[in-house]
Design a protein around this motif. Structure first.
Motif, PDB file in Angstrom:
ATOM      1  N   CYS A  76       0.842  -1.194   0.000  1.00 44.69           N
ATOM      2  CA  CYS A  76       0.000   0.000   0.000  1.00 44.69           C
ATOM      3  C   CYS A  76       0.879   1.248   0.000  1.00 44.69           C
ATOM      4  O   CYS A  76       1.524   1.566   1.003  1.00 44.69           O
ATOM      5  CB  CYS A  76      -0.902  -0.020   1.232  1.00 44.69           C
ATOM      6  SG  CYS A  76      -2.052   1.361   1.338  1.00 44.69           S
ATOM      7  N   TYR A  77       0.919   1.954  -1.123  1.00 45.61           N
ATOM      8  CA  TYR A  77       1.747   3.147  -1.282  1.00 45.61           C
ATOM      9  C   TYR A  77       0.900   4.371  -0.972  1.00 45.61           C
ATOM     10  O   TYR A  77      -0.074   4.666  -1.687  1.00 45.61           O
ATOM     11  CB  TYR A  77       2.305   3.207  -2.708  1.00 45.61           C
ATOM     12  CG  TYR A  77       3.231   2.050  -3.013  1.00 45.61           C
ATOM     13  CD1 TYR A  77       4.610   2.184  -2.851  1.00 45.61           C
ATOM     14  CD2 TYR A  77       2.732   0.816  -3.429  1.00 45.61           C
ATOM     15  CE1 TYR A  77       5.472   1.119  -3.117  1.00 45.61           C
ATOM     16  CE2 TYR A  77       3.587  -0.255  -3.682  1.00 45.61           C
ATOM     17  CZ  TYR A  77       4.949  -0.094  -3.526  1.00 45.61           C
ATOM     18  OH  TYR A  77       5.792  -1.149  -3.769  1.00 45.61           O
ATOM     19  N   ILE A  78       1.266   5.099   0.108  1.00 46.51           N
ATOM     20  CA  ILE A  78       0.407   6.166   0.599  1.00 46.51           C
ATOM     21  C   ILE A  78       1.206   7.386   1.023  1.00 46.51           C
ATOM     22  O   ILE A  78       2.400   7.312   1.300  1.00 46.51           O
ATOM     23  CB  ILE A  78      -0.467   5.689   1.791  1.00 46.51           C
ATOM     24  CG1 ILE A  78       0.396   5.011   2.862  1.00 46.51           C
ATOM     25  CG2 ILE A  78      -1.559   4.764   1.311  1.00 46.51           C
ATOM     26  CD1 ILE A  78      -0.386   4.562   4.087  1.00 46.51           C
ATOM     27  N   ASP A  79       0.497   8.519   1.081  1.00 49.14           N
ATOM     28  CA  ASP A  79       1.074   9.800   1.487  1.00 49.14           C
ATOM     29  C   ASP A  79       0.054  10.492   2.385  1.00 49.14           C
ATOM     30  O   ASP A  79      -1.149  10.506   2.076  1.00 49.14           O
ATOM     31  CB  ASP A  79       1.357  10.652   0.238  1.00 49.14           C
ATOM     32  CG  ASP A  79       2.099  11.941   0.529  1.00 49.14           C
ATOM     33  OD1 ASP A  79       1.923  12.511   1.624  1.00 49.14           O
ATOM     34  OD2 ASP A  79       2.850  12.403  -0.355  1.00 49.14           O
ATOM     35  N   PRO A  93      -4.221   6.366  -2.734  1.00 48.21           N
ATOM     36  CA  PRO A  93      -3.385   5.194  -2.445  1.00 48.21           C
ATOM     37  C   PRO A  93      -3.221   4.317  -3.685  1.00 48.21           C
ATOM     38  O   PRO A  93      -4.163   4.118  -4.445  1.00 48.21           O
ATOM     39  CB  PRO A  93      -4.181   4.469  -1.365  1.00 48.21           C
ATOM     40  CG  PRO A  93      -5.617   4.809  -1.652  1.00 48.21           C
ATOM     41  CD  PRO A  93      -5.575   6.239  -2.141  1.00 48.21           C
ATOM     42  N   TRP A  94      -2.034   3.784  -3.828  1.00 53.81           N
ATOM     43  CA  TRP A  94      -1.729   2.869  -4.916  1.00 53.81           C
ATOM     44  C   TRP A  94      -1.371   1.526  -4.311  1.00 53.81           C
ATOM     45  O   TRP A  94      -0.589   1.448  -3.377  1.00 53.81           O
ATOM     46  CB  TRP A  94      -0.560   3.388  -5.758  1.00 53.81           C
ATOM     47  CG  TRP A  94      -0.335   2.593  -7.004  1.00 53.81           C
ATOM     48  CD1 TRP A  94       0.559   1.574  -7.203  1.00 53.81           C
ATOM     49  CD2 TRP A  94      -1.044   2.744  -8.244  1.00 53.81           C
ATOM     50  NE1 TRP A  94       0.444   1.088  -8.480  1.00 53.81           N
ATOM     51  CE2 TRP A  94      -0.529   1.789  -9.143  1.00 53.81           C
ATOM     52  CE3 TRP A  94      -2.058   3.599  -8.665  1.00 53.81           C
ATOM     53  CZ2 TRP A  94      -1.003   1.659 -10.439  1.00 53.81           C
ATOM     54  CZ3 TRP A  94      -2.527   3.472  -9.958  1.00 53.81           C
ATOM     55  CH2 TRP A  94      -1.997   2.517 -10.835  1.00 53.81           C
ATOM     56  N   PHE A 127      -6.079   1.041  -7.623  1.00 52.04           N
ATOM     57  CA  PHE A 127      -5.977   2.449  -7.250  1.00 52.04           C
ATOM     58  C   PHE A 127      -7.207   2.907  -6.505  1.00 52.04           C
ATOM     59  O   PHE A 127      -8.334   2.603  -6.884  1.00 52.04           O
ATOM     60  CB  PHE A 127      -5.790   3.321  -8.498  1.00 52.04           C
ATOM     61  CG  PHE A 127      -5.886   4.801  -8.230  1.00 52.04           C
ATOM     62  CD1 PHE A 127      -4.955   5.437  -7.426  1.00 52.04           C
ATOM     63  CD2 PHE A 127      -6.927   5.541  -8.767  1.00 52.04           C
ATOM     64  CE1 PHE A 127      -5.048   6.800  -7.160  1.00 52.04           C
ATOM     65  CE2 PHE A 127      -7.018   6.912  -8.513  1.00 52.04           C
ATOM     66  CZ  PHE A 127      -6.081   7.533  -7.710  1.00 52.04           C
ATOM     67  N   GLY A 128      -6.997   3.656  -5.429  1.00 52.00           N
ATOM     68  CA  GLY A 128      -8.094   4.285  -4.717  1.00 52.00           C
ATOM     69  C   GLY A 128      -8.575   3.496  -3.517  1.00 52.00           C
ATOM     70  O   GLY A 128      -8.266   2.315  -3.353  1.00 52.00           O
ATOM     71  N   TYR A 147     -12.778  -5.464  -5.501  1.00 48.32           N
ATOM     72  CA  TYR A 147     -12.042  -6.031  -6.624  1.00 48.32           C
ATOM     73  C   TYR A 147     -10.772  -6.731  -6.127  1.00 48.32           C
ATOM     74  O   TYR A 147     -10.387  -7.786  -6.645  1.00 48.32           O
ATOM     75  CB  TYR A 147     -11.638  -4.932  -7.609  1.00 48.32           C
ATOM     76  CG  TYR A 147     -12.775  -4.218  -8.285  1.00 48.32           C
ATOM     77  CD1 TYR A 147     -14.013  -4.825  -8.486  1.00 48.32           C
ATOM     78  CD2 TYR A 147     -12.614  -2.916  -8.741  1.00 48.32           C
ATOM     79  CE1 TYR A 147     -15.050  -4.165  -9.115  1.00 48.32           C
ATOM     80  CE2 TYR A 147     -13.649  -2.241  -9.377  1.00 48.32           C
ATOM     81  CZ  TYR A 147     -14.862  -2.869  -9.555  1.00 48.32           C
ATOM     82  OH  TYR A 147     -15.887  -2.214 -10.178  1.00 48.32           O
ATOM     83  N   MET A 148     -10.137  -6.136  -5.151  1.00 47.31           N
ATOM     84  CA  MET A 148      -8.921  -6.704  -4.588  1.00 47.31           C
ATOM     85  C   MET A 148      -9.211  -8.057  -3.932  1.00 47.31           C
ATOM     86  O   MET A 148      -8.464  -9.025  -4.094  1.00 47.31           O
ATOM     87  CB  MET A 148      -8.336  -5.734  -3.558  1.00 47.31           C
ATOM     88  CG  MET A 148      -6.863  -5.900  -3.275  1.00 47.31           C
ATOM     89  SD  MET A 148      -6.288  -4.709  -2.030  1.00 47.31           S
ATOM     90  CE  MET A 148      -6.550  -3.148  -2.901  1.00 47.31           C
TER      91      MET A 148
END
Length: 225
Positions: A7-10, A180-181, A195-196, A202-203
């Motif tokens: 999980c790529y987040i900022d 988030p990616w 994404f999102g 879906y995941m």
């Protein structure tokens, strides 16, 4: 590799906050199903530049729609807050600090720190891109000495380069164009992007997890034409 969600987040992204909260809330269920997840700090500004994307607030139509969409997402994930007056921030310093914490502290402490910064930014309206505010927020999780060590580490060339490298990899290798990616491994040697904060169903399908998809329930009274 087994089933895993990267999980790529900022912290500058409220939808990253929603995704973080959702995964944390479902941690026990995911672990029971044999799914690992990892929160990875990236610099969203760098992702936008590297991918050619533009932040939604810079496009009038997206900005207008976003006011509705964010509130809907807040209600869904159990939040209620307003966009801080200082938004957007340059999130380099807090993201570097989180990169350093991830390398030097246990996962539990790292995730508590991530949550503290998210909550300070979005619920407390604290501009954590300012060093003093970042230090006071981290002071709720770490000792004064640890906070100074973290800030020094965040400003080191090694950590700066690491955040730049991870952000570049997210764009150039994983196709990221926002946060988030997610890069999701299915445990069979395959991986796909998501994404999102509204793509978890879906995941779960991709990972083969048992879940109840969006389902309408029988109505209660009224509604007859």
């Amino acid at each position: 590799m087994g089933k895993k969600i990267e999980c790529y987040i900022d912290i500058v992204s409220p939808y990253s906050f929603f995704a973080f909260s959702y995964l944390q809330a479902n941690k026990a269920a995911l672990e029971a199903l044999g799914v690992e997840f990892e929160f990875i700090p990236v610099f969203l500004g760098g992702i936008n530049v590297g991918s050619g994307n533009k932040p939604p607030f810079t496009l009038p139509a997206k900005a207008a729609y976003g006011k509705y969409d964010r509130k809907r997402a807040e209600r869904y994930f159990g939040y209620d807050f307003e966009v801080p007056s200082f938004f957007p921030i340059l999130s380099l310093l807090p993201q570097r600090a989180l990169t350093f914490i991830k390398k030097t502290h246990p996962r539990e402490k790292y995730e508590v720190a991530f949550l503290a910064l998210f909550e300070a930014m979005w619920k407390g309206h604290v501009d954590v891109s300012v060093a003093e505010n970042l230090a006071s927020t981290l002071g709720k999780v770490f000792s004064k000495e640890e906070v100074q060590h973290i800030l020094a580490g965040a400003n080191s060339p090694e950590i700066k380069q690491e955040l730049t490298g991870v952000t570049g990899r997210a764009v150039n290798e994983l196709g990221a164009f926002g946060c988030p990616w997610f890069w999701v491994h299915d445990g069979k040697g395959n991986a796909e992007p998501f994404f999102g904060s509204d793509r978890f169903h879906y995941m779960w399908d991709y990972l083969g997890l048992p879940h109840r998809d969006l389902e309408l329930l029988p109505g209660r009274g009224g509604g007859k034409l």
